[in-house]
Design an enzyme around this catalytic site. Sequence first.
Site, mmCIF file in Angstrom:
data_model
loop_
_atom_site.group_PDB
_atom_site.id
_atom_site.type_symbol
_atom_site.label_atom_id
_atom_site.label_comp_id
_atom_site.label_asym_id
_atom_site.label_seq_id
_atom_site.Cartn_x
_atom_site.Cartn_y
_atom_site.Cartn_z
ATOM 1 N N GLN A 291 -8.742 -9.001 -5.950
ATOM 2 C CA GLN A 291 -9.272 -7.857 -5.196
ATOM 3 C C GLN A 291 -10.706 -8.214 -4.819
ATOM 4 O OE1 GLN A 291 -7.124 -4.830 -4.729
ATOM 5 N NE2 GLN A 291 -5.772 -6.589 -5.116
ATOM 6 N N ALA B 16 -7.526 4.865 -5.020
ATOM 7 C CA ALA B 16 -7.025 3.485 -5.044
ATOM 8 C C ALA B 16 -7.747 2.607 -4.025
ATOM 9 C CB ALA B 16 -5.528 3.488 -4.788
ATOM 10 N N HIS B 17 -7.391 1.334 -4.039
ATOM 11 C CA HIS B 17 -8.101 0.377 -3.180
ATOM 12 C C HIS B 17 -7.924 0.692 -1.701
ATOM 13 C CE1 HIS B 17 -4.513 -2.652 -3.764
ATOM 14 N NE2 HIS B 17 -4.092 -1.471 -3.400
ATOM 15 N N ASN B 18 -9.028 0.491 -0.985
ATOM 16 C CA ASN B 18 -9.039 0.594 0.480
ATOM 17 C C ASN B 18 -8.864 2.004 1.024
ATOM 18 O OD1 ASN B 18 -7.685 -2.399 -0.066
ATOM 19 N ND2 ASN B 18 -9.384 -2.289 1.359
ATOM 20 N N SER C 164 -5.121 2.546 0.597
ATOM 21 C CA SER C 164 -5.271 2.464 2.050
ATOM 22 C C SER C 164 -5.118 3.798 2.763
ATOM 23 C CB SER C 164 -4.280 1.462 2.653
ATOM 24 O OG SER C 164 -4.510 0.185 2.114
#
Lengths: 345, 345, 345
Positions: free
Chosen positions: A200, A241-243, A261
């Site tokens: 990541q 969460a990521h993004n 995302s």
Amino acid sequence: MRGQCTYTLGELARICGVEVEGDPCTLIEGVGTLEGAEPGEITFLTNPLYRAQLGHTRATAVILKKQDREATDLPCLITDNPHGCYARVAQKLFPEVRPQPGIHGTAEIHPEARISPLASIGAQAVIEAGALIDDGVVVGAGGYVGERVHLAQDVFLYPRVTLYAGVTLGPRTLVHSGVVIGADGFGMAWQEGRWLKIPQVGSVRIGADVEIGANTTIDRGAIEDTVIEEGVKLDNLIQIAHNCRIGAHTVIAGCTGISGSSRIGARCRIGGGVGIVGHVEICDGVTVSGFSLITKSITQPGVYTSAIPSQPHREWLHTLAHLRGLPEWAERIRRLEMAQVQHDH
Amino acid sequence: MRGQCTYTLGELARICGVEVEGDPCTLIEGVGTLEGAEPGEITFLTNPLYRAQLGHTRATAVILKKQDREATDLPCLITDNPHGCYARVAQKLFPEVRPQPGIHGTAEIHPEARISPLASIGAQAVIEAGALIDDGVVVGAGGYVGERVHLAQDVFLYPRVTLYAGVTLGPRTLVHSGVVIGADGFGMAWQEGRWLKIPQVGSVRIGADVEIGANTTIDRGAIEDTVIEEGVKLDNLIQIAHNCRIGAHTVIAGCTGISGSSRIGARCRIGGGVGIVGHVEICDGVTVSGFSLITKSITQPGVYTSAIPSQPHREWLHTLAHLRGLPEWAERIRRLEMAQVQHDH
Amino acid sequence: MRGQCTYTLGELARICGVEVEGDPCTLIEGVGTLEGAEPGEITFLTNPLYRAQLGHTRATAVILKKQDREATDLPCLITDNPHGCYARVAQKLFPEVRPQPGIHGTAEIHPEARISPLASIGAQAVIEAGALIDDGVVVGAGGYVGERVHLAQDVFLYPRVTLYAGVTLGPRTLVHSGVVIGADGFGMAWQEGRWLKIPQVGSVRIGADVEIGANTTIDRGAIEDTVIEEGVKLDNLIQIAHNCRIGAHTVIAGCTGISGSSRIGARCRIGGGVGIVGHVEICDGVTVSGFSLITKSITQPGVYTSAIPSQPHREWLHTLAHLRGLPEWAERIRRLEMAQVQHDH
């Protein structure tokens, strides 16, 4: 609750830009609820449901709307937005206390970190190489500030906040204890019967005037950054969460999880215990009711819900049984309709 | 995103065991998304929906399936599993950085702890008596390693991980900040109008190659151990109660809670915000959709769901009203059927 | 699991005030499950479903009800409440171990904190000005005890607990790692296009004999205090918002969130993953099933539920489609009824 400062009602009116009625020299020394206020304290009325309580409050003054003015003889601040006015008044009576600038003797500072002499670094904090800490920043006791983290002016970290490498926080952002920002996103690929970790390599960028509640987690991006825009308010135990990108001035209540995302617009209001799946876009001005699930993009402002209130258990079992039986009931309706059609001919 | 290393496309093809098309000497210095990649970076295509983006990516090379080859003129790595190949490539370009072995001067090490000289113990970590820490282990700043904890080779604890007494972690397991492993399970007995605490005397055993996300909690067993098998991946803010067993290579997304003594099989995929009640068994290869509730054992692989997507609030209120009215509607259908039967005679 | 102490069955019977059958001199050295017990260990039977396992347990003695006595020849403790008796036995065999009194050399103690010489303060703990720590208290490694916090006799804080200024904990209360008590409630007012923070000037008061699970968060009150009454047991990853009051001896399972100003009665049982909206009152003796949502006050004891168990995904999609179609089905039933009425005339 007695404040740290005392103001006259007139001074508070001037600070808030609102009207005063009654003696402007009335001294205000604290705040209280309608029911619990003590003499010397100011209270407020936002919800007309509580108007009856005005009659027997022991408060010395009240913040309220013009239309509620007749309900009390107490000195008043008159405003269209009593809640906002109360916030300003309380900020004055209870000014934020910041520790003295300086680095505690037990903090562990990497020689390549750059720390403003006007910042305060608490006991047993750890600051890694390349960290950049601006004027007025507070790093609470036991905080961990990873490599190349940037804390802009007046950032406030309560004790035991963890910031992984590369995370950036905008001015005046406030982070509560136990928060973890920049841990690896949940990224992996299935290959030959096992999960391969996907590094990541993005980071987390957080804007100005954000507040982040206790034990909330915000993951770093897989490739590009996770972004929290200015003025966002996050409650406790939230997972971002990521993004993800959370738009400016959006508020999210506790225990909500937002998958990878997804993009939330500006000025949204997301309830508690909400789930938002990955890769959706929610436009500006959306409200999601608590305990609801968002599974696809939303392009129209408004309120969205899928939460089901509880019933007594026995009734609920009946509802559930009927829910399970819906396909059969539908079939029975169809048969009745067919019979009717045949009959009519 | 620029990596820490540079490889030629040919070297990456060889490492991943995949085909290269185009110039194998192309230098790859980083990774990017289809939309965001810079020259020098490699990107990947897994979802044919994004194929159109291939046309205007600025990436220097692409990882894709054979059937997508014609959609670009860029040099390519060709593979059946672009996601897996991307993971390998990113691992090469962004190799994990481990701190130098050694014990930081501010760490507090009990004299009866045994720590490999090849391990790294961060600032202000605390290691208790009887802890056994193998080669290559990293204990991040402020980590707490309780009595008799065993950390196998190359375990990596990010800052501020808490491991209660007796917990064991398998090789290469990676634990993010704020995780608490081995706290007491939620065990008590009602007696004479109050709850008696039941001592939680089991521990937690975690296998090899597990990853545990930020602020997740895994409780110790009541009598026997809580077990997380090898290759399990847990996201953030997950609760695993006492005496659960999570099978090998199962993944669980954020905000999920698993109640006591439940057993999840191998290679399951549990979504985010899921609830699993206590004492159930879920067989291998089960997928649980996000925001769903599992109330009984599952013996067949497949996908299981009870999540309800949101509707506009007003529509949802109608749906809810009808849901509440189901018993009445059912009764009305029965009456219609009776009338029809009578009519037919 | 071998305990730290050994008792005869007769001694245990006397301690628990229950009957013994079989040799009272039988030595008991540990506890085990019916299936996993080793010789020398005592086990227990609460659920008649497991009665068959009694036949082949390797345990040396069993705690059970009179009506299950005939199912085994092993020495027994006979009681109406085997679970409660087991709790007492396990507490004896595994007595809580408290560290020696004293202040660790690496702890950081403010000169204006008052700490009993009979308290134990762990490595790298931080104790702020005005904190008052009574006899027998344990502050685990890395604990943060804010200004004016009061820890009553025998409070036990596991490592890395964070207590904000002014929080008070009653005698014997036990707090697990990662817990944050007293962070700001989620209070703000909308004004001129942005959120104003409302200072959270109340505190948190926690009674005696409370237990709080890992990474749970309890926010301080906006004006008055958040209150957790005596004997409450909270599991992991729970969010208690500002100004909640949780009644005595209520238990709440993991991942549950309770919104601001809600009041839960005494001796309630709240399941895991539950949501309770703000400003509701739940009377004493209410059970809320796991994964359910409470949206309004409850005035009658009983069980309340809104959780939906999962189905195979395909079946669930059918159920969902019918759920969405309910308004239309209702309309079709109405039309059938009209047709029938017309027909009958």
